[in-house]
Design a protein around this motif. Structure first.
Motif, short mmCIF file in Angstrom:
data_model
loop_
_atom_site.label_atom_id
_atom_site.label_comp_id
_atom_site.label_asym_id
_atom_site.label_seq_id
_atom_site.Cartn_x
_atom_site.Cartn_y
_atom_site.Cartn_z
N THR A 27 0.84 -1.20 0.00
CA THR A 27 0.00 0.00 0.00
C THR A 27 0.87 1.24 0.00
O THR A 27 2.02 1.22 0.45
CB THR A 27 -0.94 0.03 1.22
OG1 THR A 27 -1.81 1.16 1.13
CG2 THR A 27 -0.16 0.14 2.52
N LEU A 28 0.32 2.32 -0.50
CA LEU A 28 1.00 3.60 -0.47
C LEU A 28 1.11 4.09 0.97
O LEU A 28 0.35 3.66 1.84
CB LEU A 28 0.25 4.63 -1.32
CG LEU A 28 0.13 4.32 -2.82
CD1 LEU A 28 -0.81 5.32 -3.48
CD2 LEU A 28 1.48 4.33 -3.49
N GLY A 29 2.01 5.02 1.20
CA GLY A 29 2.18 5.58 2.54
C GLY A 29 1.24 6.76 2.79
O GLY A 29 0.28 6.99 2.06
N GLY A 30 1.52 7.51 3.85
CA GLY A 30 0.74 8.71 4.16
C GLY A 30 -0.69 8.41 4.51
O GLY A 30 -1.00 7.47 5.25
N TRP A 86 -5.79 2.45 5.28
CA TRP A 86 -5.72 0.99 5.20
C TRP A 86 -5.59 0.37 6.59
O TRP A 86 -6.21 -0.65 6.88
CB TRP A 86 -4.54 0.58 4.32
CG TRP A 86 -4.96 -0.04 3.02
CD1 TRP A 86 -4.75 -1.31 2.62
CD2 TRP A 86 -5.69 0.59 1.94
NE1 TRP A 86 -5.28 -1.54 1.37
CE2 TRP A 86 -5.88 -0.40 0.93
CE3 TRP A 86 -6.21 1.87 1.74
CZ2 TRP A 86 -6.55 -0.12 -0.26
CZ3 TRP A 86 -6.87 2.14 0.56
CH2 TRP A 86 -7.04 1.15 -0.41
N ARG A 87 -4.81 1.01 7.47
CA ARG A 87 -4.63 0.48 8.83
C ARG A 87 -5.90 0.63 9.67
O ARG A 87 -6.24 -0.26 10.45
CB ARG A 87 -3.46 1.17 9.53
CG ARG A 87 -2.11 0.79 9.00
CD ARG A 87 -0.97 1.19 9.94
NE ARG A 87 0.32 0.96 9.33
CZ ARG A 87 0.90 -0.24 9.23
NH1 ARG A 87 0.29 -1.31 9.73
NH2 ARG A 87 2.08 -0.37 8.64
N SER A 88 -6.59 1.75 9.50
CA SER A 88 -7.75 2.02 10.35
C SER A 88 -9.03 1.38 9.85
O SER A 88 -9.91 1.04 10.65
CB SER A 88 -7.97 3.54 10.46
OG SER A 88 -8.37 4.09 9.20
N PRO A 132 -8.53 -3.89 8.79
CA PRO A 132 -9.34 -4.55 9.83
C PRO A 132 -10.70 -5.03 9.34
O PRO A 132 -11.17 -6.09 9.76
CB PRO A 132 -9.50 -3.47 10.92
CG PRO A 132 -9.11 -2.19 10.29
CD PRO A 132 -8.15 -2.52 9.19
N ASP A 133 -11.33 -4.29 8.43
CA ASP A 133 -12.63 -4.73 7.90
C ASP A 133 -12.48 -6.00 7.07
O ASP A 133 -13.32 -6.91 7.15
CB ASP A 133 -13.25 -3.63 7.03
CG ASP A 133 -13.81 -2.48 7.87
OD1 ASP A 133 -13.76 -2.57 9.11
OD2 ASP A 133 -14.28 -1.49 7.28
N PHE A 134 -11.40 -6.08 6.27
CA PHE A 134 -11.19 -7.30 5.49
C PHE A 134 -10.84 -8.47 6.38
O PHE A 134 -11.25 -9.61 6.13
CB PHE A 134 -10.09 -7.08 4.44
CG PHE A 134 -9.82 -8.31 3.62
CD1 PHE A 134 -10.76 -8.76 2.69
CD2 PHE A 134 -8.65 -9.04 3.78
CE1 PHE A 134 -10.53 -9.91 1.94
CE2 PHE A 134 -8.42 -10.19 3.04
CZ PHE A 134 -9.36 -10.62 2.12
N VAL A 159 -3.97 -9.45 7.84
CA VAL A 159 -3.41 -8.58 6.81
C VAL A 159 -2.14 -7.93 7.34
O VAL A 159 -2.13 -7.35 8.43
CB VAL A 159 -4.41 -7.49 6.38
CG1 VAL A 159 -3.72 -6.46 5.46
CG2 VAL A 159 -5.61 -8.11 5.67
N THR A 160 -1.08 -8.03 6.57
CA THR A 160 0.18 -7.36 6.88
C THR A 160 0.46 -6.35 5.77
O THR A 160 0.53 -6.72 4.60
CB THR A 160 1.36 -8.36 6.96
OG1 THR A 160 1.11 -9.29 8.01
CG2 THR A 160 2.66 -7.63 7.24
N LEU A 161 0.60 -5.08 6.13
CA LEU A 161 0.83 -4.03 5.14
C LEU A 161 2.31 -3.90 4.82
O LEU A 161 3.16 -3.97 5.71
CB LEU A 161 0.28 -2.70 5.64
CG LEU A 161 -1.23 -2.63 5.92
CD1 LEU A 161 -1.60 -1.21 6.34
CD2 LEU A 161 -2.04 -3.06 4.71
#
Length: 345
Positions: free
Chosen positions: A37-40, A46-48, A52-54, A62-64
């Motif tokens: 995933t992109l940063g920022g 994606w983290r919030s 978690p929803d997936f 899930v590991t980003l």
């Protein structure tokens, strides 16, 4: 690669053993999907929300892996097509095109991605090898307080004397810079491949402000008054109080895109399909539109009235977005970059 301590290894073995005792399938408990995933703000969202929803929906972990298209491509090439570190990737089509040609991706099994059938034709990429998960249409952004005649077309950048010396462009390192060249080739030559005409046209713009990533700073400072801008960025600047607007040019829009691809030899291919289908769902597409002001690629998404000013491109307007031959660009990358550096002031 992360190194596990002896304690971490034993703890992991204990967790698998506990799953067996409780009658739960150990393999299912261990499923992990590595998601580039992109940063920022993208990483934060994606983290919030997305990850978690997936996890809740799939029962997987899930590991980003935070980076960008260049980094993800380098990681894949270092590992090789037979043992890729990812099972699914979402990156700019300019990068996806090169990796696809190198044999990293498989043709999508649409039966495992029912949401694919609801995508706009624009988002059904490369004969079924990819699906566009996010689109940021790019029109012409400008300062409403610093010019008298607003732009209506890309060719106005060449003809409106108010813009001279105050035009912003993405440089060639950015995919938008490559699109600027192809667009100029199409506008002033025979087609997108007529790069001689494109370079001649860009040279006639005279002095421009070039950036690799962020044109907003120059627009905010009044250093430029007009430039290619994605509508979402203009929406953010407007909410900060800057007098700006963005129009759909008469000749069509360009775009930032994010193509979802499945790795042919990925370690968690079935989970990758679940994740890809999840990203293309109307629910997630709506969430991304609200969070990033991107245009949903799922045609079933209806932009709510209170979001239309920030996400003005949807429905039939999606057909006004131009597409490009990225294989051509990638093949000529070195020569085009060198010519750009010599030509654009």
């Amino acid at each position: 690669m992360t190194k596990l301590t002896r304690r971490q290894t034993l703890a992991g073995m204990g967790a698998i053993g506990a799953a067996g005792v409780l009658g739960m399938p150990a393999i299912a408990q261990a499923r992990t999907l590595i998601v580039p995933t992109l940063g920022g703000v993208w990483e934060q969202f994606w983290r919030s929300t997305v990850a978690p929803d997936f996890e809740k929906a799939s029962g997987a972990k899930v590991t980003l892996d935070v980076g960008n298209g260049r980094v993800f491509g380098a990681n894949l090439r270092a590992a090789g097509a037979d043992k890729p570190p990812y099972s699914v990737i979402m990156t700019n089509e300019v990068f996806a095109s090169g990796l696809r040609k190198e044999g990293f991706f498989e043709k999508l099994d649409i039966a495992k991605m029912p949401n694919y059938n609801d995508l706009y034709p624009l988002a059904q990429v490369a004969g079924g090898f990819g699906a566009t998960g996010a689109i940021s249409p790019i029109g012409i952004g400008y300062r409403t307080d610093m010019i008298k005649t607003p732009p209506k077309a890309w060719k106005d950048l060449w003809t409106n004397e108010e813009f001279k010396g105050r035009i912003g462009l993405y440089n060639f390192a950015n995919s938008a810079g490559k699109m600027e060249l192809l667009l100029a080739s199409k506008l002033f030559g025979k087609d997108q491949y007529d790069v001689d005409a494109g370079f001649d046209a860009l040279a006639k713009l005279g002095q421009v402000v070039q950036v690799d990533f962020n044109l907003s700073t120059a627009l905010s400072a009044g250093e430029i008054v007009v430039a290619p801008f994605d509508f979402g960025e203009i929406a953010r600047l407007r909410k900060q109080g800057l007098p700006v607007d963005c129009i759909v040019p008469e000749e069509g829009m360009i775009m930032f895109d994010q193509t979802i691809s499945i790795l042919k030899n990925g370690p968690e291919k079935e989970l990758a399909y679940e994740y890809a289908n999840y990203l293309l769902s109307p629910e997630v597409q709506t969430l991304m539109a609200k969070e990033f002001f991107v245009s949903p690629t799922n045609s079933k998404v209806v932009i709510p009235d209170d979001l239309k000013a920030d996400v003005p491109v949807s429905g039939e307007a999606m057909s006004k977005i131009l597409t490009w031959d990225w294989d051509f660009v990638n093949e000529k990358q070195g020569d085009l970059a060198e010519r750009w550096a010599k030509t654009i002031q």
